[in-house]
Design a protein around this motif. Structure first.
Motif, PDB file in Angstrom:
ATOM      1  N   LEU A  98      45.477  38.453  45.957  1.00 23.58           N
ATOM      2  CA  LEU A  98      46.820  38.392  45.287  1.00 23.58           C
ATOM      3  C   LEU A  98      47.809  39.140  46.046  1.00 23.58           C
ATOM      4  CD1 LEU A  98      46.334  39.073  41.526  1.00 23.58           C
ATOM      5  CD2 LEU A  98      46.946  36.902  42.447  1.00 23.58           C
ATOM      6  N   ASP A  99      47.614  39.906  46.950  1.00 27.96           N
ATOM      7  CA  ASP A  99      48.724  40.499  47.553  1.00 27.96           C
ATOM      8  C   ASP A  99      49.132  39.603  48.412  1.00 27.96           C
ATOM      9  OD1 ASP A  99      48.350  43.180  46.179  1.00 27.96           O
ATOM     10  OD2 ASP A  99      46.944  43.763  47.769  1.00 27.96           O
ATOM     11  N   SER A 100      48.356  38.851  49.273  1.00 32.47           N
ATOM     12  CA  SER A 100      48.928  37.887  50.163  1.00 32.47           C
ATOM     13  C   SER A 100      49.538  36.653  49.415  1.00 32.47           C
ATOM     14  CB  SER A 100      47.578  37.187  50.866  1.00 32.47           C
ATOM     15  OG  SER A 100      46.885  38.215  51.830  1.00 32.47           O
ATOM     16  N   ALA A 101      49.331  36.503  48.244  1.00 30.18           N
ATOM     17  CA  ALA A 101      49.769  35.457  47.407  1.00 30.18           C
ATOM     18  C   ALA A 101      51.182  35.832  47.121  1.00 30.18           C
ATOM     19  CB  ALA A 101      49.049  35.076  46.051  1.00 30.18           C
ATOM     20  N   VAL A 102      51.099  36.968  46.602  1.00 24.12           N
ATOM     21  CA  VAL A 102      52.647  37.487  46.307  1.00 24.12           C
ATOM     22  C   VAL A 102      53.399  37.519  47.712  1.00 24.12           C
ATOM     23  CG1 VAL A 102      53.851  39.579  45.794  1.00 24.12           C
ATOM     24  CG2 VAL A 102      51.739  38.899  44.349  1.00 24.12           C
ATOM     25  N   GLU A 103      52.947  37.736  48.986  1.00 21.01           N
ATOM     26  CA  GLU A 103      53.770  37.760  49.973  1.00 21.01           C
ATOM     27  C   GLU A 103      54.010  36.522  50.252  1.00 21.01           C
ATOM     28  OE1 GLU A 103      53.084  39.498  54.457  1.00 21.01           O
ATOM     29  OE2 GLU A 103      51.574  40.206  52.997  1.00 21.01           O
ATOM     30  N   GLU A 141      48.080  39.529  34.407  1.00 16.32           N
ATOM     31  CA  GLU A 141      46.753  40.300  34.300  1.00 16.32           C
ATOM     32  C   GLU A 141      46.427  41.725  34.855  1.00 16.32           C
ATOM     33  OE1 GLU A 141      43.253  37.921  33.429  1.00 16.32           O
ATOM     34  OE2 GLU A 141      42.047  39.538  33.769  1.00 16.32           O
ATOM     35  N   ALA A 142      46.728  41.456  36.248  1.00 16.52           N
ATOM     36  CA  ALA A 142      46.596  42.786  36.983  1.00 16.52           C
ATOM     37  C   ALA A 142      47.688  43.828  36.689  1.00 16.52           C
ATOM     38  CB  ALA A 142      46.572  42.348  38.470  1.00 16.52           C
ATOM     39  N   GLN A 143      48.845  43.246  36.531  1.00 15.70           N
ATOM     40  CA  GLN A 143      50.134  44.113  36.221  1.00 15.70           C
ATOM     41  C   GLN A 143      49.582  44.930  34.982  1.00 15.70           C
ATOM     42  OE1 GLN A 143      51.111  44.175  39.138  1.00 15.70           O
ATOM     43  NE2 GLN A 143      53.096  44.363  38.591  1.00 15.70           N
ATOM     44  N   ARG A 144      49.161  44.222  33.965  1.00 15.76           N
ATOM     45  CA  ARG A 144      48.993  44.674  32.346  1.00 15.76           C
ATOM     46  C   ARG A 144      47.739  45.969  32.551  1.00 15.76           C
ATOM     47  NH1 ARG A 144      49.480  39.519  30.226  1.00 15.76           N
ATOM     48  NH2 ARG A 144      47.234  39.235  30.365  1.00 15.76           N
ATOM     49  N   ASN A 145      46.656  45.640  33.351  1.00 16.78           N
ATOM     50  CA  ASN A 145      45.636  46.485  33.716  1.00 16.78           C
ATOM     51  C   ASN A 145      46.049  47.654  34.568  1.00 16.78           C
ATOM     52  OD1 ASN A 145      44.187  44.911  31.853  1.00 16.78           O
ATOM     53  ND2 ASN A 145      43.022  43.729  33.734  1.00 16.78           N
ATOM     54  N   SER A 155      50.794  26.255  50.559  1.00 17.32           N
ATOM     55  CA  SER A 155      49.401  26.380  50.859  1.00 17.32           C
ATOM     56  C   SER A 155      48.621  27.722  50.903  1.00 17.32           C
ATOM     57  CB  SER A 155      49.135  25.397  52.072  1.00 17.32           C
ATOM     58  OG  SER A 155      49.889  26.155  53.260  1.00 17.32           O
ATOM     59  N   LEU A 156      49.394  28.776  51.567  1.00 15.68           N
ATOM     60  CA  LEU A 156      49.017  29.905  51.601  1.00 15.68           C
ATOM     61  C   LEU A 156      48.916  30.776  50.405  1.00 15.68           C
ATOM     62  CD1 LEU A 156      48.131  31.660  53.977  1.00 15.68           C
ATOM     63  CD2 LEU A 156      50.684  32.556  54.165  1.00 15.68           C
ATOM     64  N   ILE A 157      49.590  30.284  49.473  1.00 23.05           N
ATOM     65  CA  ILE A 157      49.781  30.949  48.117  1.00 23.05           C
ATOM     66  C   ILE A 157      48.484  30.555  47.401  1.00 23.05           C
ATOM     67  CG2 ILE A 157      50.910  31.449  45.861  1.00 23.05           C
ATOM     68  CD1 ILE A 157      53.507  30.467  47.071  1.00 23.05           C
ATOM     69  N   ALA A 158      48.289  29.083  47.547  1.00 30.14           N
ATOM     70  CA  ALA A 158      47.094  28.612  46.916  1.00 30.14           C
ATOM     71  C   ALA A 158      45.774  29.050  47.372  1.00 30.14           C
ATOM     72  CB  ALA A 158      47.286  27.067  46.913  1.00 30.14           C
ATOM     73  N   SER A 159      45.700  29.185  48.721  1.00 31.54           N
ATOM     74  CA  SER A 159      44.479  29.524  49.665  1.00 31.54           C
ATOM     75  C   SER A 159      44.223  31.034  49.073  1.00 31.54           C
ATOM     76  CB  SER A 159      44.459  29.366  50.858  1.00 31.54           C
ATOM     77  OG  SER A 159      45.181  29.755  51.632  1.00 31.54           O
ATOM     78  N   TYR A 202      40.844  32.575  46.973  1.00 34.38           N
ATOM     79  CA  TYR A 202      39.887  33.730  47.525  1.00 34.38           C
ATOM     80  C   TYR A 202      40.252  35.083  47.009  1.00 34.38           C
ATOM     81  CZ  TYR A 202      38.766  29.768  50.542  1.00 34.38           C
ATOM     82  OH  TYR A 202      38.298  28.484  51.046  1.00 34.38           O
ATOM     83  N   HIS A 203      41.131  35.154  45.855  1.00 32.85           N
ATOM     84  CA  HIS A 203      41.385  36.278  45.157  1.00 32.85           C
ATOM     85  C   HIS A 203      41.920  37.476  45.965  1.00 32.85           C
ATOM     86  CE1 HIS A 203      39.021  35.159  41.536  1.00 32.85           C
ATOM     87  NE2 HIS A 203      38.391  34.541  42.091  1.00 32.85           N
TER      88      HIS A 203
END
Lengths: 369, 439
Positions: B394-399, B434-438, B383-387, B391-392
């Motif tokens: 990504l750092d929290s999603a990875v964590e 995408e972020a890694q590519r950029n 649920s935390l990854i999804a939220s 809300y864009h």
């Protein structure tokens, strides 16, 4: 025959789901509170039922109006507002005026929930916030006029009057304490050394303090507490009725065992160690007195398990439960109130984001740093 | 037998009753097939035929375009009629080669090496690579690559995945019942190639007949073990199966070889056996056509590239309007816009839902009930990854575990708010890439 192949639904996996829905969860919790409501009505009369339904309906109406004003879909059929209103009313005693649960429910839904965006976004338990608001604003109505148990089918165990027998002749002060305070209030006052020596002196040297304390922790009193034959808030009526509902919720996998177990367990252990009174020490029955008294069962199973305001992580839930238990015992034994369940839960609600942050689980196979 | 399992997971209804008793039936030669160039993880294959060419069944028609890529073969004899975009079982359009049948079903010549077990490891590997085998459980990793771990990662255990934890699907179950010895021979080849001293076959408890049969056949061999597993989804996921069978934990972000294990699907083992003994390319597979609206649910041995619509017709069609067509199982499969997709080497099933089963509820806001956290087999916070993705952040999603998610769908299955957790996580994975590519 292949039909309507041009109307296939395309949606992301998974394509199957268990039967749970928000609505289902909320109404099941309401269902689990029904035994307590039935017991309350039996012991305190129809007024307990009336106050409870008033709180629930007020919450539903309030939520619907606010959602209309916010121009968002009205979602009162999901049962969450009904549940909040019911829980709020459960924190009021059966002798309270009828407007009290209405005001409390409106505050709970308006300020406790909708201000933050509704279900899932509130930082603290709305029902407990409503109760705190009522207690701060109308302390007299919230505490005065406890209704004595009406139905004396279990007469003989009735209230604390059994303990009060003969006390009047020995010490008016002791009699007043036992007949006017809740059991937790009595237990707390007995911890006051000067009070105990006063009543002992009034009684001419008899250890009245020890006698009352002994009365609180004897089997008859514990039975009353367990079945509900004792003064208190509507929802605190019977530990048995609440446990029945809790068992249903645990069985249905709607609440999880960690918070209630660690909450009640902590109260059990700490009240045994620290809950004794000067002169008489503690008693092996004291922890039972503490876990069946007041709002602990209601709080531990129905308030401290509120999804939105408690930790997501498993270890976080253990911390949450222990924290609630610790605070409850501290407030009960040394704080300014006889009962500390609701403030403990509110306090731990506020700590929840921190607890979640601290207890983030390590992914399967992740090496601990 | 004591049943083993892994922590976390869910217990969906298995719904295997539709097709589990249906023996594997051979599909008659289809009028046309579409051989997709992306049937595997890695670079799409490069066609080596042109429109108008005549091909034999089993003839090589596309070659690997990189190290992690695959050979593709014609699965029927006939003429190449189009090279272009066709509907893939993932629902997207992808490059493929269309072959129209000449009705002859003429096959390239095969061999029969009865002493296939004594072939040198290198030539077995060559035969597997030549046969164009990719993992048939769904993920589709090229098998010859998986069987060639670097020298510093010795393999000591080879596990065959006969778990089939996806509801509805029964193709692996039937395959184990009807081709048990070939599957075991496939396992022995895998052990020989990888140097594994121990071979295990993991099967869930809802297939007791397969457990018994495999157990009987393996009981004489002391280095083979049948592992009975408690029914629990996603037990067929590689890391969960390895833990259940051996107690070893594959490090996050790592491959099974890091703990000395290689896992292959039972269907892949059969393909490995056929490639090694007969030099037979992977041109057919068993697929379950099942679901409440399929008139006659079946397990079909069909040429790769057969259209789903032809397979459904072979099952005598449907009994009610179809609401949803799922390529694969209902937990991780893809909902198709139509049945015009052609099956690939990873197609284990097609599940048809009626209109009622196809309905799903709207997303509600998260209640923070933590059910997803409680059951996540990877111990993440879905649920935390999804939220966080929503809300864009990504750092929290990875964590919270974005990159460790195996997309099994257990979280979305139990979510009372019906949040499309897997879709949000998928979106997060794309944004992260995408972020890694950029960078």
């Amino acid at each position: 025959m292949m039909n309507s192949s041009d109307k296939l639904i395309v949606s992301p996996a998974p394509h199957v789901h268990d039967k749970s829905t928000v609505k289902n969860v909320m109404w099941n919790v309401v269902l689990a509170l029904l035994p307590a409501l039935v017991f309350a009505t039996y012991f305190w009369g129809i007024r307990a039922l009336l106050l409870s339904l008033t709180g629930a309906v007020a919450a539903v109406v309030c939520e619907a109006i606010i959602q209309k004003l916010r121009k968002v879909p009205v979602t009162v059929q999901d049962g969450s507002a009904f549940l909040t209103g019911l829980l709020l009313a459960f924190n009021i005693h059966a002798g309270a005026p009828i407007w009290l649960p209405i005001v409390g429910a409106v505050f709970a839904i308006g300020v406790g929930k909708q201000v933050f965006g509704g279900l899932g976004n509130n930082p603290v338990n709305p029902a407990l916030l409503g109760r705190a608001f009522l207690l701060a604003s109308w302390p007299t109505q919230m505490t005065a006029g406890w209704v004595a148990v009406k139905n004396s089918a279990m007469s003989g165990l009735n209230d604390l009057t059994r303990i009060a027998n003969n006390l009047g002749e020995l010490s008016p002060k002791a009699y007043e304490l036992v007949t006017s305070a809740t059991p937790l209030g009595v237990a707390k006052t007995l911890r006051d050394t000067s009070f105990v020596s006063q009543i002992n002196a009034e009684a001419g040297g008899i250890d009245l303090g020890g006698r009352i304390f002994g009365g609180l922790t004897e089997m008859e009193t514990l039975k009353s507490l367990f079945w509900g034959n004792i003064g208190g808030c509507i929802g605190e009526v019977s530990a048995f009725a609440l446990l029945l509902g809790a068992a249903y919720l645990l069985y249905k996998n709607i609440i999880e065992w960690r918070i209630p177990l660690f909450y009640i367990g902590t109260v059990f252990v700490l009240s045994f160690i620290f809950g004794g009174i000067p002169g008489s020490g503690t008693s092996i029955m004291l922890p039972f007195f503490h876990i069946f008294s007041g709002g602990l069962m209601l709080g531990a199973f129905f308030m401290a398990t509120d999804y939105t305001t408690t930790p997501l992580t498993k270890s976080g839930r253990i911390i949450f439960g222990i924290g609630c238990g610790l605070l409850t015992v501290v407030i009960r034994l040394v704080g300014g109130y006889p009962e500390g369940v609701s403030y403990s839960i509110l306090f731990m609600n506020v700590l929840t984001p921190l607890i979640d942050m601290m207890t983030m689980p390590k992914a399967f196979g992740k090496v601990k740093k | 037998m004591r049943l083993k399992t892994f922590p976390g997971g869910i217990h969906p209804h298995d719904e295997k009753h539709y097709s589990k008793a249906a023996p594997i039936t051979n599909f008659p030669t289809p009028n046309r097939v579409i051989i997709h160039l992306s049937q595997h993880i890695g670079a799409p294959s490069t066609p080596i035929v042109a429109v108008g060419d005549t091909v034999l069944k089993g003839q090589l028609i596309a070659e690997p375009s990189g190290f992690v890529s695959l050979n593709q073969h014609a699965s029927i004899s006939g003429k190449v009629t189009k090279i272009g975009k066709f509907m893939h079982p993932t629902g997207a359009l992808a490059m493929g080669i269309e072959i129209t049948s000449d009705g002859m079903d003429q096959m390239v010549e095969l061999v029969d090496d009865e002493n296939f077990m004594s072939l040198p490891v290198e030539s077995i590997k060559e035969r597997i690579a030549a046969a164009g085998i990719s993992g048939m459980g769904g993920a589709g990793f090229p098998t010859h690559v998986k069987l060639s771990p670097p020298a510093d990662k010795p393999i000591d255990v080879a596990i065959l995945n006969g778990v089939e934890c996806e509801p509805y699907l029964t193709s692996d179950h039937r395959l184990m019942l009807e081709h048990a010895q070939k599957v075991i021979d496939g396992l022995k080849i895998i052990m020989k190639v990888t140097g594994a001293r121990k071979g295990m076959i993991g099967i869930e408890a809802n297939k007791p007949d397969a457990i018994d049969l495999m157990h009987k056949l393996c009981s004489k061999e002391k280095n083979l073990e049948v592992v009975g597993l408690k029914m629990q989804y996603p037990q067929g996921a590689e890391k969960q199966l390895i833990f259940a069978a051996t107690g070893r934990k594959v490090p996050a972000g790592g491959l099974p070889m890091a703990v000395g294990v290689v896992v292959q699907n039972v269907g892949t083992a059969l393909a490995i056996y056929e490639a090694t003994r007969y030099r037979k390319p992977l041109i057919d597979r068993v697929i379950s056509i099942t679901g409440s609206v399929v008139k006659k649910p079946m397990n079909i041995l069909a040429p790769i590239g057969t259209l789903y619509s032809d397979l459904v017709e072979f099952c005598e069609g449907t009994t009610a309007p179809v609401g949803k067509a799922i390529s694969g199982g209902p937990m991780m499969g893809f909902a198709l816009p139509s049945l015009n997709a052609a099956m690939t080497k990873g197609s284990s099933g097609l599940v048809l839902f009626d209109e009622k089963e196809a309905k799903s509820m709207a997303e509600h806001t998260c209640l923070r009930c933590a059910r997803c956290v409680d059951i996540c087999p990877m111990n993440l916070m879905p649920s935390l990854i999804a939220s966080s993705v929503k809300y864009h952040d990504l750092d929290s999603a990875v964590e919270a575990g974005l990159n460790d998610c195996i997309k099994c769908g257990s979280c979305a299955y139990v979510c009372p708010a019906r949040i499309r957790l897997v879709q949000w996580i998928d979106t997060g994975k794309l944004r992260y890439a995408e972020a890694q590519r950029n960078k």
